[in-house]
Scaffold this motif. Structure first.
Motif, mmCIF file in Angstrom:
data_model
loop_
_atom_site.group_PDB
_atom_site.id
_atom_site.type_symbol
_atom_site.label_atom_id
_atom_site.label_comp_id
_atom_site.label_asym_id
_atom_site.label_seq_id
_atom_site.Cartn_x
_atom_site.Cartn_y
_atom_site.Cartn_z
ATOM 1 N N GLY A 124 0.838 -1.183 0.000
ATOM 2 C CA GLY A 124 0.000 0.000 0.000
ATOM 3 C C GLY A 124 0.877 1.239 0.000
ATOM 4 N N ILE A 125 0.456 2.250 -0.723
ATOM 5 C CA ILE A 125 1.208 3.511 -0.787
ATOM 6 C C ILE A 125 0.513 4.538 0.092
ATOM 7 C CG2 ILE A 125 2.089 5.348 -2.274
ATOM 8 C CD1 ILE A 125 1.952 3.419 -4.627
ATOM 9 N N LEU A 126 1.273 5.134 0.998
ATOM 10 C CA LEU A 126 0.719 6.177 1.858
ATOM 11 C C LEU A 126 1.038 7.533 1.248
ATOM 12 C CD1 LEU A 126 1.611 4.879 5.452
ATOM 13 C CD2 LEU A 126 -0.247 4.200 3.921
ATOM 14 N N GLY A 127 0.057 8.122 0.612
ATOM 15 C CA GLY A 127 0.234 9.428 -0.015
ATOM 16 C C GLY A 127 0.349 9.328 -1.524
ATOM 17 N N ALA A 128 -0.439 10.127 -2.214
ATOM 18 C CA ALA A 128 -0.432 10.122 -3.685
ATOM 19 C C ALA A 128 0.683 11.024 -4.195
ATOM 20 C CB ALA A 128 -1.791 10.585 -4.211
ATOM 21 N N ALA A 129 1.909 10.671 -3.849
ATOM 22 C CA ALA A 129 3.068 11.486 -4.209
ATOM 23 C C ALA A 129 3.381 11.362 -5.693
ATOM 24 C CB ALA A 129 4.283 11.050 -3.390
ATOM 25 N N ARG A 130 3.863 12.453 -6.268
ATOM 26 C CA ARG A 130 4.180 12.430 -7.695
ATOM 27 C C ARG A 130 5.391 11.546 -8.005
ATOM 28 N NH1 ARG A 130 5.975 17.736 -6.195
ATOM 29 N NH2 ARG A 130 8.215 18.049 -6.512
ATOM 30 N N THR A 131 6.149 11.197 -6.972
ATOM 31 C CA THR A 131 7.307 10.329 -7.174
ATOM 32 C C THR A 131 6.949 8.848 -7.149
ATOM 33 O OG1 THR A 131 7.788 10.324 -4.797
ATOM 34 C CG2 THR A 131 8.865 12.021 -6.142
ATOM 35 N N ALA A 134 -4.827 8.500 0.132
ATOM 36 C CA ALA A 134 -4.631 9.943 0.110
ATOM 37 C C ALA A 134 -5.775 10.563 0.899
ATOM 38 C CB ALA A 134 -4.610 10.484 -1.312
ATOM 39 N N ARG A 135 -5.485 11.656 1.585
ATOM 40 C CA ARG A 135 -6.492 12.227 2.465
ATOM 41 C C ARG A 135 -7.636 12.880 1.703
ATOM 42 N NH1 ARG A 135 -2.114 14.554 6.904
ATOM 43 N NH2 ARG A 135 -1.711 12.533 7.886
ATOM 44 N N ASP A 136 -7.385 13.195 0.451
ATOM 45 C CA ASP A 136 -8.424 13.763 -0.401
ATOM 46 C C ASP A 136 -9.049 12.634 -1.228
ATOM 47 O OD1 ASP A 136 -9.022 14.930 -3.356
ATOM 48 O OD2 ASP A 136 -9.526 16.410 -1.834
ATOM 49 N N HIS A 137 -10.354 12.426 -1.080
ATOM 50 C CA HIS A 137 -11.046 11.311 -1.732
ATOM 51 C C HIS A 137 -10.882 11.331 -3.246
ATOM 52 C CE1 HIS A 137 -14.441 9.106 -3.519
ATOM 53 N NE2 HIS A 137 -14.409 8.353 -2.425
ATOM 54 N N SER A 138 -11.122 12.484 -3.851
ATOM 55 C CA SER A 138 -11.062 12.571 -5.306
ATOM 56 C C SER A 138 -9.651 12.334 -5.821
ATOM 57 C CB SER A 138 -11.575 13.936 -5.782
ATOM 58 O OG SER A 138 -10.809 14.988 -5.229
ATOM 59 N N ARG A 139 -8.663 12.814 -5.054
ATOM 60 C CA ARG A 139 -7.277 12.611 -5.470
ATOM 61 C C ARG A 139 -6.889 11.136 -5.373
ATOM 62 N NH1 ARG A 139 -1.727 15.085 -2.810
ATOM 63 N NH2 ARG A 139 -0.389 14.655 -4.600
ATOM 64 N N ALA A 140 -7.315 10.486 -4.307
ATOM 65 C CA ALA A 140 -7.023 9.062 -4.136
ATOM 66 C C ALA A 140 -7.658 8.237 -5.247
ATOM 67 C CB ALA A 140 -7.525 8.591 -2.774
ATOM 68 N N GLU A 141 -8.903 8.543 -5.558
ATOM 69 C CA GLU A 141 -9.622 7.804 -6.603
ATOM 70 C C GLU A 141 -8.977 8.020 -7.968
ATOM 71 O OE1 GLU A 141 -14.227 7.104 -8.086
ATOM 72 O OE2 GLU A 141 -13.677 8.993 -7.124
ATOM 73 N N PHE A 145 -8.410 2.173 -3.262
ATOM 74 C CA PHE A 145 -7.951 3.453 -2.733
ATOM 75 C C PHE A 145 -8.653 3.720 -1.415
ATOM 76 C CE2 PHE A 145 -11.726 4.647 -5.112
ATOM 77 C CZ PHE A 145 -12.324 5.615 -4.326
ATOM 78 N N LYS A 146 -7.976 4.433 -0.542
ATOM 79 C CA LYS A 146 -8.530 4.774 0.765
ATOM 80 C C LYS A 146 -8.202 6.232 1.066
ATOM 81 C CE LYS A 146 -7.886 0.036 2.529
ATOM 82 N NZ LYS A 146 -9.311 -0.360 2.463
ATOM 83 N N THR A 147 -8.949 6.811 1.980
ATOM 84 C CA THR A 147 -8.727 8.212 2.349
ATOM 85 C C THR A 147 -8.119 8.345 3.735
ATOM 86 O OG1 THR A 147 -11.016 8.356 3.103
ATOM 87 C CG2 THR A 147 -10.553 9.088 0.863
ATOM 88 N N SER A 148 -7.607 7.247 4.251
ATOM 89 C CA SER A 148 -6.944 7.262 5.553
ATOM 90 C C SER A 148 -5.719 6.363 5.495
ATOM 91 C CB SER A 148 -7.902 6.764 6.649
ATOM 92 O OG SER A 148 -7.185 6.421 7.831
ATOM 93 N N TYR A 149 -4.573 6.882 5.900
ATOM 94 C CA TYR A 149 -3.361 6.060 5.947
ATOM 95 C C TYR A 149 -3.543 4.902 6.927
ATOM 96 C CZ TYR A 149 -1.310 10.369 3.972
ATOM 97 O OH TYR A 149 -1.042 11.464 3.203
#
Length: 408
Positions: free
Chosen positions: A27-34, A56-63, A74-78
């Motif tokens: 699992g990846i914690l954070g939708a980082a650009r890297t 990612a903490r933002d739902h739309s960004r995670a999705e 995808f989840k909105t909580s680490y």
């Protein structure tokens, strides 16, 4: 040119392999650009790795991130990722200031951790993190600081050409053009443990330690430049740091997150002391001396391009007056894109010329998780000592240590 294009194309568009039934689910914690470069793309060609979820903490960004990169969940909580029994490991590419907290949480949840460098914001955090009792238990979590370039075979070949005891001076540098950095981004946010040294400067520091095979005794100087705008004044946009090592050698690390548009490949240039070379063919009143310089161009993204240059400068001189009788230079260069290129002893070590350093890193991470032998590893002491070096530099600079997390 054709070989280069083929190698780079395959690296970014690797063959997708069938996954084994016991593949590690990450699992990846954070939708980082890297994250795509660091894990998602390399995982495609690894039969024992599945990138299962992105948080990612933002739902739309995670999705959106999950859909774009073909991640099943995808989840909105680490914490949801850490609580998921189906997830074996996590990759943490969060801002530097959050590495400590979420690595601790992951370890305590029994997850293996691939942790983006630097492991922590400072040495205090590193000492606590890497001394967690779970890490020393048989079958316990594996924690790896992701200095991807250390895992590329070009580093192994480069290091084999160096005699640490005889190293006199080392120059290292790496840069990011200013258009790729954000003045108001995490790189220059002190509360998020930002700064050039804390980010790409750590690449030069870890190479210095590798070359000298020792820890620095003193930070001699640390010149930094900031934006001087009253907002980012504790974050260096560029730095030049000099260390003295136990053998008396000097190591310099130069880095900038605000470099010129014309990109310069990273470089590590090692100069050895002049040494006497035995030569029985010489008259008894003469001696042969050697000064070796070894340079690795492109240590940051060696899979795209790199070159190792060796320059051996010889002198035959009179012992009495030291006058030179003859001088000459012998030079050679090599490129090492796979372990097969590194020598016959590595012929059976997995790897392809198109493997990114991230792919080599992932191979070793999986090997350690699976209890197999690793060719290269970055252990707890290595990571702790690196952060001590970072702290030495920031103390010398006057900018101060990056802040310590309150998480316990």
């Amino acid at each position: 040119m054709a070989a280069l294009l083929s190698r780079v194309y395959t690296a970014f568009s690797p063959p997708t392999v069938e996954k084994k039934s016991d593949a590690i689910k990450i699992g990846i914690l954070g939708a980082a650009r890297t994250a795509p470069l660091s894990l998602i793309t390399p995982a495609k060609s690894h039969p024992e790795v599945i990138v299962q979820v992105i948080a990612a903490r933002d739902h739309s960004r995670a999705e959106a991130f999950a859909k774009k990169h073909g991640i099943p969940e995808f989840k909105t909580s680490y914490q949801e990722v850490l609580d998921d029994p189906n997830i074996d490991a996590v990759f943490i590419p969060l801002p530097n200031s959050l590495h400590f907290e979420w690595s601790l949480r992951a370890i305590r949840a029994g997850k293996h951790v691939l942790l983006e460098k630097p492991a922590t914001a400072n040495a205090i955090e590193a000492s606590i993190l890497f001394s967690q009792p779970e890490l020393s238990k048989p079958g316990g979590p594996v924690l790896l600081e992701a200095f991807h370039n250390r895992f590329h075979p070009s580093i192994r070949a480069f290091r084999s050409l160096i005699n640490p005891a005889e190293v006199e001076h080392v120059h290292t540098d790496c840069m990011v053009p200013w258009v790729l950095a954000d003045k108001n981004g995490i790189e220059f946010n002190y509360d998020l443990a930002g700064g050039s040294i804390a980010h790409i400067g750590t690449y030069t520091f870890t190479l210095l330690r590798l070359i000298f095979d020792a820890e620095p005794e003193e930070c001699l100087s640390c010149e930094t430049r900031t934006f001087g705008d009253g907002i980012h004044d504790r974050c260096d946009k560029s730095s030049k740091v000099s260390f003295r090592f136990p053998n008396g050698g000097i190591g310099e690390g130069t880095s900038t997150l605000w470099g010129p548009l014309l990109w310069k490949p990273s470089e590590a240039r090692v100069t050895h002391r002049q040494v006497v070379v035995p030569d029985n063919t010489l008259p008894s009143d003469q001696e042969k001396l050697l000064t070796r310089q070894v340079t690795l161009h492109g240590f940051m993204q060696a899979f795209i391009w790199h070159r190792i240059d060796v320059k051996d400068s010889y002198v035959i001189r009179n012992k009495v007056d030291g006058q030179p009788v003859k001088t000459w230079v012998e030079s050679k260069s090599q490129k090492v894109y796979s372990y097969k290129d590194a020598g016959a002893e590595f012929a059976n070590v997995p790897g392809e010329d198109w493997w990114m350093s991230y792919r080599y890193q992932l191979e070793e991470f999986v090997n350690r998780v699976k209890g197999r032998r690793t060719q290269t590893w970055i252990g707890a002491e290595d990571s702790i000592n690196l952060m001590k070096m970072v702290d030495m530099a920031y103390e010398k600079s006057g900018l101060g240590l990056r802040p310590t997390s309150s998480f316990g």
